[in-house]
Motif scaffolding. Sequence first.
Motif, PDB file in Angstrom:
ATOM      1  N   ILE A 241       1.027  -1.196  -0.112  1.00 33.76           N
ATOM      2  CA  ILE A 241       0.017  -0.021  -0.101  1.00 33.76           C
ATOM      3  C   ILE A 241       0.989   1.278   0.114  1.00 33.76           C
ATOM      4  O   ILE A 241       0.586   2.314  -0.670  1.00 33.76           O
ATOM      5  CB  ILE A 241      -0.828  -0.042   1.201  1.00 33.76           C
ATOM      6  N   PHE A 242       1.943   1.267   0.736  1.00 34.35           N
ATOM      7  CA  PHE A 242       2.738   2.399   0.673  1.00 34.35           C
ATOM      8  C   PHE A 242       3.370   2.438  -0.664  1.00 34.35           C
ATOM      9  O   PHE A 242       3.739   3.683  -1.143  1.00 34.35           O
ATOM     10  CB  PHE A 242       3.922   2.232   2.164  1.00 34.35           C
ATOM     11  N   ALA A 314      13.474  10.668  -0.146  1.00 34.16           N
ATOM     12  CA  ALA A 314      13.347   9.888   1.028  1.00 34.16           C
ATOM     13  C   ALA A 314      12.888   8.515   0.746  1.00 34.16           C
ATOM     14  O   ALA A 314      13.007   7.615   1.519  1.00 34.16           O
ATOM     15  CB  ALA A 314      12.597  10.664   1.793  1.00 34.16           C
ATOM     16  N   VAL A 315      11.701   8.412  -0.317  1.00 31.08           N
ATOM     17  CA  VAL A 315      11.515   7.000  -0.468  1.00 31.08           C
ATOM     18  C   VAL A 315      12.710   6.125  -0.921  1.00 31.08           C
ATOM     19  O   VAL A 315      12.942   5.160  -0.239  1.00 31.08           O
ATOM     20  CB  VAL A 315      10.376   7.137  -1.577  1.00 31.08           C
ATOM     21  N   ASP A 316      13.696   6.765  -1.902  1.00 27.70           N
ATOM     22  CA  ASP A 316      14.672   6.005  -2.402  1.00 27.70           C
ATOM     23  C   ASP A 316      15.673   5.776  -1.179  1.00 27.70           C
ATOM     24  O   ASP A 316      16.221   4.665  -1.205  1.00 27.70           O
ATOM     25  CB  ASP A 316      15.353   6.953  -3.305  1.00 27.70           C
ATOM     26  N   ALA A 317      15.647   6.636  -0.069  1.00 30.15           N
ATOM     27  CA  ALA A 317      16.631   6.398   1.030  1.00 30.15           C
ATOM     28  C   ALA A 317      16.103   5.424   2.034  1.00 30.15           C
ATOM     29  O   ALA A 317      16.596   5.143   3.148  1.00 30.15           O
ATOM     30  CB  ALA A 317      16.986   7.541   1.661  1.00 30.15           C
ATOM     31  N   LEU A 318      14.775   4.818   1.841  1.00 31.46           N
ATOM     32  CA  LEU A 318      14.233   3.991   2.767  1.00 31.46           C
ATOM     33  C   LEU A 318      13.924   4.505   4.063  1.00 31.46           C
ATOM     34  O   LEU A 318      13.824   3.928   5.133  1.00 31.46           O
ATOM     35  CB  LEU A 318      15.047   2.703   3.197  1.00 31.46           C
ATOM     36  N   GLU A 319      13.566   5.743   4.019  1.00 32.06           N
ATOM     37  CA  GLU A 319      13.182   6.639   5.428  1.00 32.06           C
ATOM     38  C   GLU A 319      12.045   5.777   6.156  1.00 32.06           C
ATOM     39  O   GLU A 319      11.032   5.606   5.097  1.00 32.06           O
ATOM     40  CB  GLU A 319      13.026   8.038   5.049  1.00 32.06           C
ATOM     41  N   ASN A 320      12.054   5.835   7.199  1.00 30.87           N
ATOM     42  CA  ASN A 320      10.891   5.122   7.923  1.00 30.87           C
ATOM     43  C   ASN A 320      10.184   6.034   8.526  1.00 30.87           C
ATOM     44  O   ASN A 320      10.338   6.629   9.552  1.00 30.87           O
ATOM     45  CB  ASN A 320      11.283   4.139   8.828  1.00 30.87           C
ATOM     46  N   ARG A 321       9.107   6.662   7.850  1.00 34.42           N
ATOM     47  CA  ARG A 321       8.167   7.834   8.562  1.00 34.42           C
ATOM     48  C   ARG A 321       6.935   7.459   9.119  1.00 34.42           C
ATOM     49  O   ARG A 321       6.281   8.101   9.452  1.00 34.42           O
ATOM     50  CB  ARG A 321       8.022   8.925   7.659  1.00 34.42           C
ATOM     51  N   GLY A 322       6.757   6.022   8.859  1.00 36.27           N
ATOM     52  CA  GLY A 322       5.303   5.504   9.448  1.00 36.27           C
ATOM     53  C   GLY A 322       4.412   6.032   8.953  1.00 36.27           C
ATOM     54  O   GLY A 322       4.187   6.346   7.886  1.00 36.27           O
ATOM     55  N   TRP A 325       4.094   9.491   6.466  1.00 39.42           N
ATOM     56  CA  TRP A 325       4.292   9.529   4.913  1.00 39.42           C
ATOM     57  C   TRP A 325       3.104  10.057   4.405  1.00 39.42           C
ATOM     58  O   TRP A 325       3.035  10.642   3.331  1.00 39.42           O
ATOM     59  CB  TRP A 325       4.293   8.020   4.500  1.00 39.42           C
ATOM     60  N   PHE A 326       1.831   9.458   4.922  1.00 42.50           N
ATOM     61  CA  PHE A 326       0.430   9.552   4.184  1.00 42.50           C
ATOM     62  C   PHE A 326       0.126  11.211   4.107  1.00 42.50           C
ATOM     63  O   PHE A 326      -0.127  11.801   3.062  1.00 42.50           O
ATOM     64  CB  PHE A 326      -0.429   8.693   4.611  1.00 42.50           C
ATOM     65  N   PRO A 327      -0.033  11.863   5.014  1.00 44.11           N
ATOM     66  CA  PRO A 327      -0.041  13.275   5.063  1.00 44.11           C
ATOM     67  C   PRO A 327       0.871  14.103   4.237  1.00 44.11           C
ATOM     68  O   PRO A 327       0.661  14.939   3.217  1.00 44.11           O
ATOM     69  CB  PRO A 327      -0.108  14.003   6.518  1.00 44.11           C
ATOM     70  N   ALA A 389      -4.159  13.497  10.774  1.00 39.99           N
ATOM     71  CA  ALA A 389      -2.625  13.543  11.437  1.00 39.99           C
ATOM     72  C   ALA A 389      -2.308  14.602  12.511  1.00 39.99           C
ATOM     73  O   ALA A 389      -1.451  14.498  13.289  1.00 39.99           O
ATOM     74  CB  ALA A 389      -1.728  13.696  10.081  1.00 39.99           C
ATOM     75  N   LEU A 390      -3.058  15.941  12.223  1.00 41.48           N
ATOM     76  CA  LEU A 390      -2.754  16.898  13.052  1.00 41.48           C
ATOM     77  C   LEU A 390      -3.658  16.955  14.006  1.00 41.48           C
ATOM     78  O   LEU A 390      -3.286  17.494  15.434  1.00 41.48           O
ATOM     79  CB  LEU A 390      -3.067  18.183  12.276  1.00 41.48           C
ATOM     80  N   LEU A 391      -4.664  16.594  14.028  1.00 50.52           N
ATOM     81  CA  LEU A 391      -5.937  16.629  15.137  1.00 50.52           C
ATOM     82  C   LEU A 391      -6.404  15.220  15.729  1.00 50.52           C
ATOM     83  O   LEU A 391      -6.892  15.373  16.932  1.00 50.52           O
ATOM     84  CB  LEU A 391      -7.116  17.274  14.538  1.00 50.52           C
ATOM     85  N   GLY A 392      -6.166  14.357  14.927  1.00 49.93           N
ATOM     86  CA  GLY A 392      -6.510  13.168  15.475  1.00 49.93           C
ATOM     87  C   GLY A 392      -7.876  12.627  14.841  1.00 49.93           C
ATOM     88  O   GLY A 392      -8.468  13.772  14.468  1.00 49.93           O
TER      89      GLY A 392
END
Length: 396
Positions: A241-242, A314-322, A325-327, A389-392
């Motif tokens: 999905i990511f 950041a995608v190429d560098a395999l960054e793990n933003r959990g 990422w989506f927002p 993401a910002l407010l829950g």
Amino acid sequence: MSVNLPAGAVGDVAAESVVDDVLLARIRSRAAVHDRENTFPHDDLHELREAGYLRMFAPLDRGGLGFGLERVAREQTRLATAAPATALALNMHLVWTGTAKVLLDRGDDSLAWVLDDAVAGEVFAFGNSEAGNDLVLFGSRTVATPQPDGGYHFTGTKIFTSLSPVWTRLGVFGRDDTDPEAPLLVHAFLERQPGVETLSDWDTLAMRASQSNTTILTEAVAPASRVFRRLPAGPSADPLIFGIFANFEVLVAAVYTGLSQRALELAVEAAHRRTSLKANGRPYAHDPDIRWRIASAGIQHDGIPPQIAALARAVDALENRGAAWFPALVGLKVRATESARVVVDHALRVSGGSAIASSSELGRLYRDVIAGLFHPSDDESAHSTVANALLGPVPE
């Protein structure tokens, strides 16, 4: 005339691009014809395939060009300056090959065969969109029926199937309700077969050459070897999905940024070409109001390429933003497509009434840019994602 972009910006790849200036000019020369005649750009695809475009994401040791998402996004932006609809159509192939690379980079080779097929010349299309499905990848109206051999039959209607005339592999998903208490979303690839019907219904305002026709699936067969995910219905943390989401959002942003860049170039050309009787024949490039409008378009445009580059890197560098990422990804897509609309509007005003002629390139860009409203994530969905993401989330 070209627009000067900051060093390293997305559009600044002419010297090293897969698509050299001569090929880019040929593609640009055909774009108006395909738009007017509502035809698929077969010549574009042939030449781009010969240049290696379909295998950009495949690693060097698999016969590809070894590009990451950052480089492919630059290539797509450059291609979109000549033919936005061609670039948008090829996005769908690149989303699948890019997703295969995202997974492979993270130790998952379940779609490595996609990269090998792309090297062999196969064309992948994206058959996931469905009318009325605002759950996007988290739900489906297509019925996925399991078979004794581990394969699936798919029955449903897919819309916006870009590359309809030429695809050889169609990625689809559907819902398996064999266990009503635990429904599954089943992802698979189909080949052309009697159970797959392509309608000739793509006669649109925008992105006409993409030929994104409706696809009707009637017990279309995906063998077990091409069923690559069975996920619980609803949101999923699966890397698939990511991979789909990251490639789709970044590459859509890249295409509309290329469109924006071309509109800005055309505005600059028009300002130098047009003259004012009121100002004794001086070019409009000297008029303070025109200069303000072009400057506004430039300011709107120039912040987007670095954002695309940074997120793709950041995608190429395999960054793990959990979940972060989506927002970030939906925000990029919305900013890029909305920015492009503003730039094209400024460019049209600068260029004068001739821009509304049916033969006008800028008039075509004005129509094409509207399609950016409808790609996932749309404005409402994106704002919901960022608000959560910002407010829950809102309590049920």
